[in-house]
Design an enzyme around this catalytic site. Sequence first.
Site, mmCIF file in Angstrom:
data_model
loop_
_atom_site.group_PDB
_atom_site.id
_atom_site.type_symbol
_atom_site.label_atom_id
_atom_site.label_comp_id
_atom_site.label_asym_id
_atom_site.label_seq_id
_atom_site.Cartn_x
_atom_site.Cartn_y
_atom_site.Cartn_z
ATOM 1 C CD1 TRP A 1 -2.166 5.375 -8.160
ATOM 2 C CD2 TRP A 1 -3.734 3.964 -7.459
ATOM 3 N NE1 TRP A 1 -1.785 4.042 -8.431
ATOM 4 C CE2 TRP A 1 -2.349 2.993 -7.936
ATOM 5 C CE3 TRP A 1 -4.541 3.064 -6.483
ATOM 6 C CZ2 TRP A 1 -2.382 1.516 -7.957
ATOM 7 C CZ3 TRP A 1 -4.464 1.816 -6.560
ATOM 8 C CH2 TRP A 1 -3.484 0.919 -7.205
ATOM 9 C CG ASP B 1 -3.321 7.607 -1.421
ATOM 10 O OD1 ASP B 1 -2.272 7.300 -0.937
ATOM 11 O OD2 ASP B 1 -3.659 6.945 -2.435
ATOM 12 C CE LYS C 1 2.903 2.768 -3.969
ATOM 13 N NZ LYS C 1 2.914 1.901 -4.990
HETATM 14 N N1 PMP Z 1 -2.661 4.915 -3.652
HETATM 15 C C1 PMP Z 1 -1.704 4.995 -4.531
HETATM 16 C C2 PMP Z 1 -1.261 6.398 -4.796
HETATM 17 C C3 PMP Z 1 -1.014 4.128 -4.911
HETATM 18 O O1 PMP Z 1 0.194 4.103 -5.474
HETATM 19 C C4 PMP Z 1 -1.222 2.809 -4.442
HETATM 20 C C5 PMP Z 1 -0.500 1.387 -5.145
HETATM 21 N N2 PMP Z 1 0.224 1.484 -5.907
HETATM 22 C C6 PMP Z 1 -2.525 2.498 -3.824
HETATM 23 C C7 PMP Z 1 -3.135 3.652 -3.589
HETATM 24 C C8 PMP Z 1 -2.998 1.175 -3.411
HETATM 25 O O2 PMP Z 1 -2.292 0.650 -2.708
HETATM 26 P P1 PMP Z 1 -2.404 -0.708 -2.076
HETATM 27 O O3 PMP Z 1 -1.779 -1.803 -3.191
HETATM 28 O O4 PMP Z 1 -1.329 -0.784 -0.634
HETATM 29 O O5 PMP Z 1 -3.736 -1.021 -1.594
#
Ligand code: PMP
Length: 375
Positions: free
Chosen positions: A102, A187, A211
């Site tokens: 991520w 994040d 989550k």
């Molecule tokens: N950052 C993290 C740490 C994530 O786990 C995720 C999604 N699993 C995201 C960003 C992306 O999120 P979204 O699907 O809401 O764009």
Amino acid sequence: MSRVMNFNAGPAALPLPALERAREEFLDFAKSGMSVMEHSHRGKEYEAVHDEAIALLRELLGVPDAYEVLFVQGGASQLFAQIPMNLVEKGQSADYVVTGAWSEKALSEAKVAAAMLGGGVKVACSTGTGEGKEKSYVRCPLPAEVKVDPAAAYLHVTSNETIHGVEFEVDPARPFPQAGAVPLVADMSSDFLWRKLDVSRFGLIYAGAQKNIGPSGVVVVVVRKELVARGRKDIPKIFQLRTPAENRSLYNTPPTFGIYMIRNVLAWLKGLGGLGAMEARNRAKASRLYQVIDAHPGTYRCPVERESRSVMNVVFRLPTEADEERFVKEAKAKGMVGLKGHRSVGGIRASTYNAVEPAWLDALAGFMADFAKRG
Ligand code: PMP
């Protein structure tokens, strides 16, 4: 009705009381004769929900007055681009700590967004080893490994790497990096609101809701007002953080039902005793699994270094992929679902977010011990 034990990584389990409240209020919200989804976002019924969700967020997290709490759409992925668009000035760059997939994504989107606006990005630290399919991330850095440029627009970290199961500051030996006067941006999509946090250490925190705090479709942003004010004005209004900040996140139509569900989840969280109680509950849940893993080294192996082991996403391997397949299948037959690791890394991942019940962890830990014994 039979509900399963849901270990999904996101969208993930929601607290049953929050869902039941939604069911009760679904057709006739607050005696208004319609669902909350059918209300105008400018009407008093919806606005009360909207304001309550923000107030609960502020109260639970102890958000100081100098910070805004915003609802944004587009997923955390949109923020990957939106943050540099707002905060990187021409000729300036932003620093990134890369601890998994991520943060890699956040970095690559920021590279494009910053370049479009005459800025850049730098890697202040990466803990990745190997290349391509063999690339792995098993730890958060020590503070001394993070080389922050004092002129950087901000320092970005991914506080919990959902795929790799690597989390900052679950152990005092791996704290969030100190960025001095450089704002720390985090994040927290997969570890928002599971523990107490000193918000004043951060310039900006963002988290997709799906989550720990609600359904998909909403991103919560907690941001220092001074950073909002400093944000660029030469980008489209819809991407400027001042737009939701100046309009109580009601500039355009927000995802009303998602925000309503966040309200329900936060009310449940408050009823359980808030973040202190939730942290104790979550740490106990995750340690149930790490204990079983460590007690059966012939069957289970957690690739993550002890000091960085996530409390939210417990990842582990079995000796072969065939064993892992059998593990997932047998667990499913016992009502435990969502245990397959992310397709990019394989293995097993048990997500233990706030709404995952301690009893489910007892069941999973029991199954794991039995599975190991059977060989
Ligand atoms: N950052 C993290 C740490 C994530 O786990 C995720 C999604 N699993 C995201 C960003 C992306 O999120 P979204 O699907 O809401 O764009």
